[in-house]
Design a protein around this motif. Structure first.
Motif, PDB file in Angstrom:
ATOM      1  N   GLY A 138       0.770  -1.232   0.000  1.00 31.54           N
ATOM      2  CA  GLY A 138       0.000   0.000   0.000  1.00 31.54           C
ATOM      3  C   GLY A 138       0.802   1.283   0.000  1.00 31.54           C
ATOM      4  O   GLY A 138       0.215   2.369   0.098  1.00 31.54           O
ATOM      5  N   LEU A 139       2.101   1.211  -0.154  1.00 34.21           N
ATOM      6  CA  LEU A 139       2.938   2.414  -0.076  1.00 34.21           C
ATOM      7  C   LEU A 139       3.323   2.975  -1.433  1.00 34.21           C
ATOM      8  O   LEU A 139       3.968   4.014  -1.522  1.00 34.21           O
ATOM      9  CB  LEU A 139       4.204   2.128   0.735  1.00 34.21           C
ATOM     10  N   GLY A 140       2.949   2.286  -2.504  1.00 31.58           N
ATOM     11  CA  GLY A 140       3.251   2.788  -3.830  1.00 31.58           C
ATOM     12  C   GLY A 140       4.666   2.515  -4.298  1.00 31.58           C
ATOM     13  O   GLY A 140       5.149   3.180  -5.221  1.00 31.58           O
ATOM     14  N   LEU A 141       5.321   1.534  -3.689  1.00 32.91           N
ATOM     15  CA  LEU A 141       6.673   1.175  -4.101  1.00 32.91           C
ATOM     16  C   LEU A 141       6.623   0.080  -5.160  1.00 32.91           C
ATOM     17  O   LEU A 141       5.715  -0.747  -5.171  1.00 32.91           O
ATOM     18  CB  LEU A 141       7.492   0.701  -2.899  1.00 32.91           C
ATOM     19  N   GLU A 142       7.608   0.064  -6.041  1.00 28.61           N
ATOM     20  CA  GLU A 142       7.666  -0.907  -7.129  1.00 28.61           C
ATOM     21  C   GLU A 142       8.963  -1.700  -7.058  1.00 28.61           C
ATOM     22  O   GLU A 142      10.040  -1.115  -6.920  1.00 28.61           O
ATOM     23  CB  GLU A 142       7.580  -0.202  -8.486  1.00 28.61           C
ATOM     24  N   HIS A 143       8.818  -3.012  -7.191  1.00 27.82           N
ATOM     25  CA  HIS A 143      10.000  -3.876  -7.160  1.00 27.82           C
ATOM     26  C   HIS A 143      10.957  -3.496  -8.277  1.00 27.82           C
ATOM     27  O   HIS A 143      10.567  -3.318  -9.431  1.00 27.82           O
ATOM     28  CB  HIS A 143       9.589  -5.337  -7.323  1.00 27.82           C
ATOM     29  N   GLY A 144      12.229  -3.365  -7.932  1.00 26.35           N
ATOM     30  CA  GLY A 144      13.248  -3.048  -8.908  1.00 26.35           C
ATOM     31  C   GLY A 144      13.366  -1.579  -9.236  1.00 26.35           C
ATOM     32  O   GLY A 144      14.328  -1.162  -9.897  1.00 26.35           O
TER      33      GLY A 144
END
Length: 204
Positions: A138-144
């Motif tokens: 839910g924090l808006g972070l994207e893998h890589g």
């Protein structure tokens, strides 16, 4: 030598695990006193996942693990013999210096339990993060791009190895995560969201 910080959070808890090189403590974990039993069990599960599934896969890296718990940690975790590189300490009042000295923050939560404040702290401190999906949900972070997401112990260890060995990638993830924190979770951004909410309610 890389220094890593491991962090995981549940409601009414604030656990910081801070990993460093052999010259300095590797993992610090801070627990506020008198956690509810159910909450403490989630914290212990995360710690056990780190110890059992991730730590053994980090052989060859010159790391130590130092755990800093709140008062009476034996209420939540049964003391036992640990790897000689792991040291268990008591309460630490101010964990911010641990972020400042860390190279990488790892969030090994195995079950989502409340707001992910530990990830927000790491983002604000501009530290690269390796986390389970629940740790940054839910924090808006994207893998890589702004975080390294890993589910299994093997994936987690691979993420730690990759980021400790790649300063460019580690710096890029940290910088993007910091921008996300500023854009979405700074006081100004949160205040603007509150104003927009009030205006929408008043317009009804």
């Amino acid at each position: 030598h890389p220094r890593l910080g491991v962090r995981h959070h549940v409601p009414a808890a604030d656990e910081l695990a801070h990993l460093r090189t052999r010259e300095q403590p590797l993992l610090q974990e801070h627990l506020r006193p008198r956690l509810p039993r159910q909450v403490a069990e989630l914290v212990v599960r995360a710690f056990e996942f780190l110890l059992g599934e991730v730590w053994p896969r980090l052989g060859g890296l010159d790391l130590r693990l130092t755990v800093v718990a709140g008062p009476d940690p034996e209420l939540y975790w049964t003391p036992r013999a640990l790897d000689e590189r792991i040291t268990l300490h008591g309460y630490v009042a101010d964990v911010q210096p641990l972020y400042e000295r860390s190279t990488l923050v790892v969030i090994p939560t195995v079950v989502s339990a409340g707001t992910n404040l530990k990830a927000l702290e790491a983002m604000a401190s501009q530290r690269a993060i390796v986390s389970t999906p629940s740790g940054v949900a839910g924090l808006g972070l994207e893998h890589g791009r702004s975080v390294w997401v890993a589910e299994t112990g093997e994936e987690f260890a691979a993420g730690i190895r990759t980021l400790t060995g790649d300063a460019v990638l580690r710096r890029r993830l940290a910088e993007v995560a910091r921008r996300v924190a500023e854009q979405r979770y700074s006081w100004d951004a949160l205040a603007q969201k509150q104003v927009e909410l009030w205006r929408s309610l008043c317009a009804r």
